[in-house]
Design a protein around this motif. Structure first.
Motif, PDB file in Angstrom:
ATOM      1  N   ARG A 297     -38.391  -0.202  12.366  1.00  0.00           N
ATOM      2  CA  ARG A 297     -39.458   0.304  11.859  1.00  0.00           C
ATOM      3  C   ARG A 297     -38.968   1.296  10.357  1.00  0.00           C
ATOM      4  O   ARG A 297     -39.758   1.758   9.595  1.00  0.00           O
ATOM      5  CB  ARG A 297     -40.770   0.993  12.604  1.00  0.00           C
TER       6      ARG A 297
ATOM      7  N   THR B 177     -37.453   0.883   8.093  1.00  0.00           N
ATOM      8  CA  THR B 177     -37.475   0.629   6.438  1.00  0.00           C
ATOM      9  C   THR B 177     -38.905   1.150   6.061  1.00  0.00           C
ATOM     10  O   THR B 177     -38.975   1.215   4.676  1.00  0.00           O
ATOM     11  CB  THR B 177     -37.256  -0.787   6.411  1.00  0.00           C
ATOM     12  N   GLY B 178     -39.855   0.974   6.693  1.00  0.00           N
ATOM     13  CA  GLY B 178     -41.270   1.291   6.217  1.00  0.00           C
ATOM     14  C   GLY B 178     -41.257   2.585   5.724  1.00  0.00           C
ATOM     15  O   GLY B 178     -42.270   2.768   4.641  1.00  0.00           O
TER      16      GLY B 178
ATOM     17  N   THR C 159     -36.906  -1.982   0.454  1.00  0.00           N
ATOM     18  CA  THR C 159     -36.663  -2.269   1.813  1.00  0.00           C
ATOM     19  C   THR C 159     -37.220  -3.644   2.286  1.00  0.00           C
ATOM     20  O   THR C 159     -38.059  -4.172   1.783  1.00  0.00           O
ATOM     21  CB  THR C 159     -37.491  -0.913   2.674  1.00  0.00           C
ATOM     22  N   LEU C 160     -36.436  -4.225   3.439  1.00  0.00           N
ATOM     23  CA  LEU C 160     -36.718  -5.583   3.811  1.00  0.00           C
ATOM     24  C   LEU C 160     -36.941  -5.505   5.511  1.00  0.00           C
ATOM     25  O   LEU C 160     -35.769  -5.228   5.941  1.00  0.00           O
ATOM     26  CB  LEU C 160     -35.767  -6.518   3.203  1.00  0.00           C
ATOM     27  N   HIS C 161     -37.969  -5.596   6.034  1.00  0.00           N
ATOM     28  CA  HIS C 161     -38.247  -5.449   7.227  1.00  0.00           C
ATOM     29  C   HIS C 161     -38.431  -6.973   7.781  1.00  0.00           C
ATOM     30  O   HIS C 161     -39.338  -7.519   7.432  1.00  0.00           O
ATOM     31  CB  HIS C 161     -39.675  -4.791   7.614  1.00  0.00           C
TER      32      HIS C 161
ATOM     33  N   TYR D 154     -41.666 -16.745   7.649  1.00  0.00           N
ATOM     34  CA  TYR D 154     -41.573 -15.390   7.094  1.00  0.00           C
ATOM     35  C   TYR D 154     -41.676 -15.567   5.384  1.00  0.00           C
ATOM     36  O   TYR D 154     -42.652 -14.504   4.623  1.00  0.00           O
ATOM     37  CB  TYR D 154     -40.201 -14.948   7.120  1.00  0.00           C
TER      38      TYR D 154
ATOM     39  N   PHE E 240     -35.435  -6.900  -6.010  1.00  0.00           N
ATOM     40  CA  PHE E 240     -34.718  -5.979  -5.626  1.00  0.00           C
ATOM     41  C   PHE E 240     -33.251  -5.574  -6.545  1.00  0.00           C
ATOM     42  O   PHE E 240     -32.804  -6.490  -7.307  1.00  0.00           O
ATOM     43  CB  PHE E 240     -33.993  -6.230  -4.118  1.00  0.00           C
TER      44      PHE E 240
ATOM     45  N   PHE F 202     -39.853  -1.813  -3.727  1.00  0.00           N
ATOM     46  CA  PHE F 202     -40.783  -2.178  -2.892  1.00  0.00           C
ATOM     47  C   PHE F 202     -40.561  -2.551  -1.672  1.00  0.00           C
ATOM     48  O   PHE F 202     -39.236  -2.685  -1.250  1.00  0.00           O
ATOM     49  CB  PHE F 202     -41.682  -3.282  -3.653  1.00  0.00           C
ATOM     50  N   HIS F 203     -41.330  -2.829  -0.946  1.00  0.00           N
ATOM     51  CA  HIS F 203     -41.264  -2.867   0.664  1.00  0.00           C
ATOM     52  C   HIS F 203     -41.666  -4.416   1.249  1.00  0.00           C
ATOM     53  O   HIS F 203     -42.812  -4.689   0.738  1.00  0.00           O
ATOM     54  CB  HIS F 203     -42.017  -1.854   1.478  1.00  0.00           C
ATOM     55  N   VAL F 204     -40.814  -5.113   1.657  1.00  0.00           N
ATOM     56  CA  VAL F 204     -41.382  -6.572   2.191  1.00  0.00           C
ATOM     57  C   VAL F 204     -41.251  -6.485   3.594  1.00  0.00           C
ATOM     58  O   VAL F 204     -40.309  -6.020   4.484  1.00  0.00           O
ATOM     59  CB  VAL F 204     -40.472  -7.768   1.804  1.00  0.00           C
TER      60      VAL F 204
ATOM     61  N   PHE G 110     -47.452  -2.851   2.774  1.00  0.00           N
ATOM     62  CA  PHE G 110     -47.013  -2.169   4.011  1.00  0.00           C
ATOM     63  C   PHE G 110     -48.048  -2.515   5.051  1.00  0.00           C
ATOM     64  O   PHE G 110     -49.278  -3.077   4.825  1.00  0.00           O
ATOM     65  CB  PHE G 110     -47.475  -0.607   3.681  1.00  0.00           C
TER      66      PHE G 110
END
Ligand code: TPP
Ligand code: SF4
Lengths: 271, 377
Positions: free
Chosen positions: A56, A58-59, A65-67, B93, B220, B226-228, B238
């Motif tokens: 978690r 990465t959040g 960031t890649l979760h 995914y 990227f 950003f977040h993925v 998020f």
């Protein structure tokens, strides 16, 4: 001494989900200090994690960031690094994520020696799903799926990484906070696949079941079992019984994967 | 100017189509009968500065292309049944995280290891339902070497335009057959790239619905950060468990394909105008069906062929119309009954839906189709 962690954290994303006493936060702080020490640029860095409490992280981090999915972080990261070798790529996750479901990706990332830094937060349990045993749970220990004692032998992550071909392998603990920063920074500066295992605690699902009366007890244990490699060299096998070596365990130079592929490109273009 | 022509294998045409579309990253794992796609690209991509990586398994291959796509590359993987089964988790995914990518499935017999060198068409429902959860699906089913080329290009266009995985399924027969192909000139076929954001980096939200059902995707390593995640997420990317936000996001993703179906749908109809019996067939089976139609027309039988080229989303409207026009829609495919269920569903009993299936590793031949059509009362 106030250290400005917040400039690495996404605004509004704290508080984190981790339990009080969980070592994951200590490791995240050590990593942040290492990023700062190495001067990682936020836009040019990708932090990639699997699934689990550790993943978690990465959040929270203000980077790309890649979760990903459970166990797959190293494989996603390989795609990112291969596509954009100029980026700094950090992989982070738990022991279950990295060595059980993700074991295949882990060993092959080591074998390729692709230039990434993989921080494994080893709390020897599946924390997120409520404390089932992982490949790193000590034999005999109690977990929600080993109430009669864990029959499974245990992975030594560092040995696994060295055997698979990682060119930088180090181990620290969540107790030795300053060392985390040093080891991660050295891993980032290393050209090739760097594995940094941080022995961690999960008071909620492991400590409780295994008779640790408090987080302090768990931390004390990390302090007691850790022996720096230099000190270990002067100790007898009897003295090392039950101890774990910490510090840089392995370092070698070997061609890095994306550089090797750059040569493939020039050979293909020449042909 | 004379066009460049060649005698090409289907899998080679797939690789050439990918290059035409601007593919610059391939992640794969060898499996019959798809391996030639990887082999050709391992030679051709590095010549162009592109990247080829053979990963440790198909899950890793899928992971690598998603990672690469997020850095802005146009990405491809190619596999067959057992590999497609492994990829399902990460196809999901790519759906939820809305990452453009193209997946080639050269279909063989199954389940499990099945018949590696025999043709099959039994992954067509898997293409729609294979990964868990609700998600949009686009799947294309070319039937010739030339069409493998053009449909691979179209698959990249759709993946980039709608920010999602697109599957191209063709059976081993089409994949391994050699046919004459005319190479389109650069610019002759449309090539679409993803929409990148134009807002300031501080304002960028990777799933911002104010830009429509397909929000722009940054890369990227660019000025956008950003977040993925594969968790249900809000517009900012998020994780969230807020019911309304989860619902909005899920429905937007389904809508982006449903709403664009007229643009995505592609069918070929052959002699259907006056047809009393229509054969529904795709891939290699449609080639036998066309031959059967020609033979029966010589005898004065009013029969035609409906050939979906876009299999998913399913051509519901047109099949429903044809179901009202025809006495029967005969479905012929190399499985024991998959797309006939869809034809039955949308025709709602307005016509018969006789089924002809085969799973012995042999193609359906025209004679079998003729017999089936002649049985229609
Ligand atoms: C494919 C798949 N299998 C199982 C799970 C359930 N799951 C989520 S996290 C986890 C274990 C996490 O343990 P670890 O990686 O050690 O990290 P921790 O939570 O202890 O930090 C499991 C089994 C999942 N998310 N996906
Ligand atoms: S369950 Fe364990 S690993 Fe997860 S946050 Fe709590 S203490 Fe940490």
């Amino acid at each position: 001494m106030a250290y400005d962690y917040e400039k690495h954290i996404r605004p509004g994303k704290l508080p984190h989900i981790w339990c009080p006493g969980c070592g994951h936060g200590i490791i995240m702080k050590g990593m942040i200090r290492a990023f700062e020490a190495c001067g990682l640029e936020k836009n040019n860095t990708a932090i990639i994690s699997g699934i689990g409490c550790a993943s978690r992280m990465t959040g929270y981090m203000d980077y790309n960031t890649l979760h990903t999915a459970h166990g797959r972080a190293a494989a996603f990261a390989t795609g990112v690094k291969m596509a954009k070798p100029e980026m700094d790529v950090i992989v982070v996750g738990g022991d279950g994520d990295g060595t059980a479901i993700g074991g295949n990706h882990f060993i092959h990332a080591c074998r390729r020696n692709i230039d990434m830094t993989y921080v494994i937060m080893n709390n020897s349990i599946y924390g997120m799903t409520g404390g089932q045993f992982s490949p790193c749970t000590p034999t005999g220990a109690l977990a929600s799926t080993t109430v009669y004692g864990n029959p499974d032998p245990t992975f030594d992550i560092a040995k696994l990484a060295i055997g698979a071909g990682a060119t930088f392998v180090a181990r620290g603990t969540a107790f030795h906070a300053a060392q985390i920063e040093k080891l991660v920074a050295e891993g980032i500066r290393h050209k090739g696949l760097a594995v940094i295992e941080i022995l961690d605690d999960c008071p909620t699902t492991y400590g409780r079941r295994n008779k640790f009366r408090s987080v302090i007890d768990m931390m004390k244990r990390l302090k007691e079992i850790a022996v720096p490699v230099a000190a270990a060299a002067k100790m007898t096998p009897e003295q090392l019984e039950g101890k774990v070596l910490t510090g840089v365990l392995h370092k070698e130079e070997r061609p890095e994967y994306t550089e090797q592929y750059a040569q493939v490109i020039s050979r293909a273009k020449g042909a | 100017m004379a066009k460049k022509v060649a005698l090409l294998q289907g899998n080679d045409a797939c690789a050439q189509g990918a290059l035409y579309a601007g593919c610059n990253f391939f992640g794969g794992y060898p499996i019959t009968p798809s391996t030639e796609v990887a082999e050709v690209l391992s030679i051709e991509l590095p010549k162009r500065g592109g990247k080829f990586i053979q990963m440790e398994d198909e899950i890793a291959a899928m992971a690598s292309i998603i990672g690469a796509s997020l850095t802005g590359q146009k990405v491809l993987t190619a596999t067959s049944g057992p590999g497609v089964s492994l990829k399902q988790e990460l196809i999901g995914y790519a759906c939820i995280a809305e990452v453009p990518c193209v997946i080639i499935n050269v279909m063989r017999g199954g389940p499990s290891t099945g018949m590696p060198t025999g043709p099959g068409q039994s992954d067509v429902q898997q293409a729609k339902w294979g990964t868990h959860g609700d998600h949009p699906v686009i799947a294309l089913v070319p039937a010739s070497v030339q069409e493998i080329f053009s449909e691979t290009v179209r698959a990249f266009n759709l993946a980039e335009k709608y920010r999602m995985p697109v599957q191209v399924l063709y059976d081993e027969i089409v994949g391994h057959m050699r046919e004459r192909i005319e190479f389109p000139e650069p610019g002759e076929l449309e090539v679409i790239n993803r929409t990148e954001p134009t807002v300031s980096p501080e304002d960028y939200k990777p799933f911002d619905p104010s830009f429509g059902d397909v929000p722009p995707l940054a890369a990227f390593g660019s000025e956008y950060r950003f977040h993925v995640t594969g968790l249900n997420k809000a517009a900012d990317g998020f994780p969230t468990t807020k019911a309304n936000l989860v619902d909005d996001e899920q429905r937007r993703q389904i809508r982006k394909v449903d709403g664009a179906q007229p643009e995505i749908e592609l069918n070929e109809e052959y002699l259907t105008e006056d047809a009393e019996v229509i054969i529904f067939a795709y891939g290699s089976t449609s080639r036998s069906a066309r031959y059967a139609v020609n033979e029966m027309r010589k005898e004065g039988i009013k029969v035609g062929l409906f050939r979906p080229i876009t299999l998913w989303p399913f051509p519901e409207k047109r099949i429903a119309e044809l179901g009202k026009q025809a006495k029967a829609i005969v479905v012929a495919e190399l499985n024991l009954g998959q797309m006939n269920l869809e034809v039955e569903r949308v025709t709602k009993g307005s016509c018969e839906v006789p089924f002809l299936g085969r799973v012995d590793g042999e193609p359906i031949n025209p004679g079998q189709i003729i017999d089936q059509v002649k049985e229609v009362k």
